[in-house]
Design an enzyme around this catalytic site. Structure first.
Site, PDB file in Angstrom:
ATOM      1  N   HIS B  69      31.008  32.434  83.859  1.00 35.51           N
ATOM      2  CA  HIS B  69      30.326  30.926  84.273  1.00 35.51           C
ATOM      3  C   HIS B  69      30.154  30.979  85.712  1.00 35.51           C
ATOM      4  O   HIS B  69      30.838  30.678  86.589  1.00 35.51           O
ATOM      5  CB  HIS B  69      31.268  29.809  83.978  1.00 35.51           C
ATOM      6  CG  HIS B  69      31.723  30.084  82.274  1.00 35.51           C
ATOM      7  ND1 HIS B  69      32.862  29.583  81.789  1.00 35.51           N
ATOM      8  CD2 HIS B  69      30.683  30.148  81.330  1.00 35.51           C
ATOM      9  CE1 HIS B  69      32.576  29.492  80.544  1.00 35.51           C
ATOM     10  NE2 HIS B  69      31.584  30.120  80.239  1.00 35.51           N
ATOM     11  N   GLU B  72      31.546  28.762  88.742  1.00 40.38           N
ATOM     12  CA  GLU B  72      33.039  28.833  88.952  1.00 40.38           C
ATOM     13  C   GLU B  72      33.188  29.796  90.230  1.00 40.38           C
ATOM     14  O   GLU B  72      33.705  30.959  90.229  1.00 40.38           O
ATOM     15  CB  GLU B  72      33.837  29.419  87.917  1.00 40.38           C
ATOM     16  CG  GLU B  72      33.491  28.402  86.739  1.00 40.38           C
ATOM     17  CD  GLU B  72      34.173  28.665  85.308  1.00 40.38           C
ATOM     18  OE1 GLU B  72      34.794  29.801  85.283  1.00 40.38           O
ATOM     19  OE2 GLU B  72      33.987  28.040  84.349  1.00 40.38           O
ATOM     20  N   ARG B 127      25.924  26.740  84.625  1.00 38.68           N
ATOM     21  CA  ARG B 127      27.111  27.417  84.074  1.00 38.68           C
ATOM     22  C   ARG B 127      26.821  28.684  83.308  1.00 38.68           C
ATOM     23  O   ARG B 127      27.338  29.786  83.094  1.00 38.68           O
ATOM     24  CB  ARG B 127      28.003  26.569  83.189  1.00 38.68           C
ATOM     25  CG  ARG B 127      28.934  27.267  82.080  1.00 38.68           C
ATOM     26  CD  ARG B 127      29.469  26.117  81.265  1.00 38.68           C
ATOM     27  NE  ARG B 127      30.100  26.458  79.832  1.00 38.68           N
ATOM     28  CZ  ARG B 127      31.377  26.524  79.876  1.00 38.68           C
ATOM     29  NH1 ARG B 127      32.078  25.990  80.663  1.00 38.68           N
ATOM     30  NH2 ARG B 127      31.794  26.736  78.429  1.00 38.68           N
ATOM     31  N   HIS B 196      38.283  32.965  84.933  1.00 35.06           N
ATOM     32  CA  HIS B 196      37.462  31.846  85.077  1.00 35.06           C
ATOM     33  C   HIS B 196      38.203  30.832  85.993  1.00 35.06           C
ATOM     34  O   HIS B 196      39.257  31.251  86.553  1.00 35.06           O
ATOM     35  CB  HIS B 196      37.425  31.240  83.591  1.00 35.06           C
ATOM     36  CG  HIS B 196      36.643  31.774  82.699  1.00 35.06           C
ATOM     37  ND1 HIS B 196      35.648  31.340  82.129  1.00 35.06           N
ATOM     38  CD2 HIS B 196      36.803  32.992  82.092  1.00 35.06           C
ATOM     39  CE1 HIS B 196      35.243  32.229  81.157  1.00 35.06           C
ATOM     40  NE2 HIS B 196      35.595  33.168  81.131  1.00 35.06           N
ATOM     41  N   GLU B 270      42.288  31.106  84.074  1.00 37.14           N
ATOM     42  CA  GLU B 270      41.820  29.882  84.521  1.00 37.14           C
ATOM     43  C   GLU B 270      42.349  29.660  86.136  1.00 37.14           C
ATOM     44  O   GLU B 270      43.619  29.095  86.083  1.00 37.14           O
ATOM     45  CB  GLU B 270      41.930  28.572  83.593  1.00 37.14           C
ATOM     46  CG  GLU B 270      41.286  28.919  82.432  1.00 37.14           C
ATOM     47  CD  GLU B 270      39.804  28.561  82.445  1.00 37.14           C
ATOM     48  OE1 GLU B 270      39.340  28.310  83.601  1.00 37.14           O
ATOM     49  OE2 GLU B 270      39.282  28.526  81.190  1.00 37.14           O
TER      50      GLU B 270
END
Lengths: 94, 309
Positions: B69, B72, B127, B196, B270
């Protein structure tokens, strides 16, 4: 380059599944052009919503009408992006 | 003069800067690091993977990707720091040296180069990929909904204008197809770590179903151990569990595809946002984020080394 002047990111804390469903519906309201940075998953997790300046009033009214608690996570997205650009420029000069 | 020591790891960089830096790293560590082009993007940019290998033929391997993405940015920055760390520590730090004497590591730093270039040139908040969708004015596919694992289910969007649009068919995105082809042709990848941001979670299969993976207990235990190491550095709190149970149903994700194709230790990180900045994590948090993530990565590397299958 797309600018985000006055855009805010709201941190929303849904209290129950009903409120989560309402938040999920926000994404479908295309005229608002909100972007869910953190999607509505469960009541224990915050939801972060990027709201363009032109939709701020409507989105906040929607949240308040439905008694959904929120706080302003990012006050003005463009300010942060400008700082980010400035740091990159400074680093490149160094 | 190209030199990865003079590169600033505590700032964000453009695609050109990252690709130049990759060449420098390879030039400085020719016996350890090589660059492989595994394909090209929709807009014809090359997709480069760094291979860290001390020899051997088709050794068991670990795959890491950052930046699928594109907005990020902390993830690509963490990928750069991680690559430098691997190259610098080999031969000096015993754990990493032992890992690399048994395993190869593949690191894809800019997994979505078109999207990443677009975040620098046009829209910082982009994204998806940049492919055109037939019959729609909206551009791009969510490359983390485009994998052939529960593809097209309710945990992804059919709407090309959505940020979670799954694409016309599985692996329709050249960026995804390039990885699929590479991993399948390699055939000996034992762990896939897809990085991510943000929200501080370590997730493992499944996302497309509420069913537990056959290796659920092992994945859960390793996640706990990895996060214990991560938290020990700066106290950053993570949660962990299956994607489905921890956040929501997500179909067509990287790690579900990897797991279903025999890559047992498949995880999604994440990364942090301890300061409530979302995707605009200040650059002074790049190194702390990378450092704490590194501790979790090493735990997983060690486990993969010590538990062959």
């Amino acid at each position: 380059q797309k600018l985000f002047v006055g855009d805010q990111v709201l941190r929303v804390t849904a209290k129950n599944e009903e409120q989560l469903t309402l938040l999920r519906g926000l994404e479908g309201m295309e005229h608002l052009q909100v972007d869910l940075w953190r999607s509505p998953a469960k009541a224990s997790l915050p939801v972060d919503i990027h709201v363009p300046f032109h939709s701020l009033q409507s989105v906040k009214a929607f949240l308040e009408y439905n008694d959904i608690p929120y706080s302003i996570m990012l006050e003005d997205l463009q300010l942060l992006l400008d700082q980010e650009q400035e740091e990159m420029k400074r680093s490149r000069m160094l | 003069v190209r030199n990865t020591n003079s590169f600033s790891y505590s700032t964000y960089h453009t695609l050109d800067e990252i690709y130049n830096w990759i060449d420098s790293l390879v030039a400085e560590h020719p016996d350890l690091v090589s660059k492989i082009q595994i394909g090209h993007t929709y807009e014809n940019r090359p997709i480069y993977v760094l291979k860290f290998s001390t020899g051997g033929s088709n050794r068991p391997a670990i795959w890491i990707d950052t930046g699928i993405h594109s907005r990020e940015w902390i993830t690509q920055a963490t990928g750069i720091w991680t690559a430098k760390k691997i190259a610098s520590d080999y031969g000096k730090e015993s754990t990493l040296t032992s890992i690399l004497n048994n395993l190869d590591i593949f690191l894809l730093i800019v997994t979505n180069p078109d999207g990443f270039a677009y975040t620098h040139s046009t829209n910082r908040m982009w994204r998806k990929t940049r492919s055109i969708n037939a019959g729609s004015a909206c551009v791009g596919v969510d490359p983390n909904r485009n994998w052939d694992a529960g593809f097209g289910g309710p945990g992804a969007s059919k709407n090309p204008c959505s940020e979670t649009y799954h694409g016309a068919y599985p692996h329709s995105e050249s960026e995804v197809k390039a990885i699929v082809d590479f991993l399948l042709s390699h055939g000996n990848v034992k762990s896939l770590l897809s990085i991510h941001s943000y929200s501080q979670m370590l997730l493992f299969p499944y996302g497309y179903t509420n069913n537990l993976a056959p290796d659920h207990e092992a994945l859960n235990n390793l996640a706990r151990e990895a996060l214990s190491a991560l938290t020990s550095l700066h106290g950053t709190k993570y949660t962990y569990g299956t994607t489905f149970a921890t956040i929501y149903q997500a179909d067509g994700t990287t790690i579900d595809w990897a797991y279903n194709n025999g890559i047992k230790y498949s995880y999604t990180f994440e990364l942090r946002d301890t300061g409530r900045y979302g995707f605009i994590l200040p650059a002074n948090q790049i190194i702390p984020t990378a450092e704490e993530t590194w501790l979790a990565l090493v735990k997983i590397f060690e486990h993969v080394r010590d538990n062959p299958y």
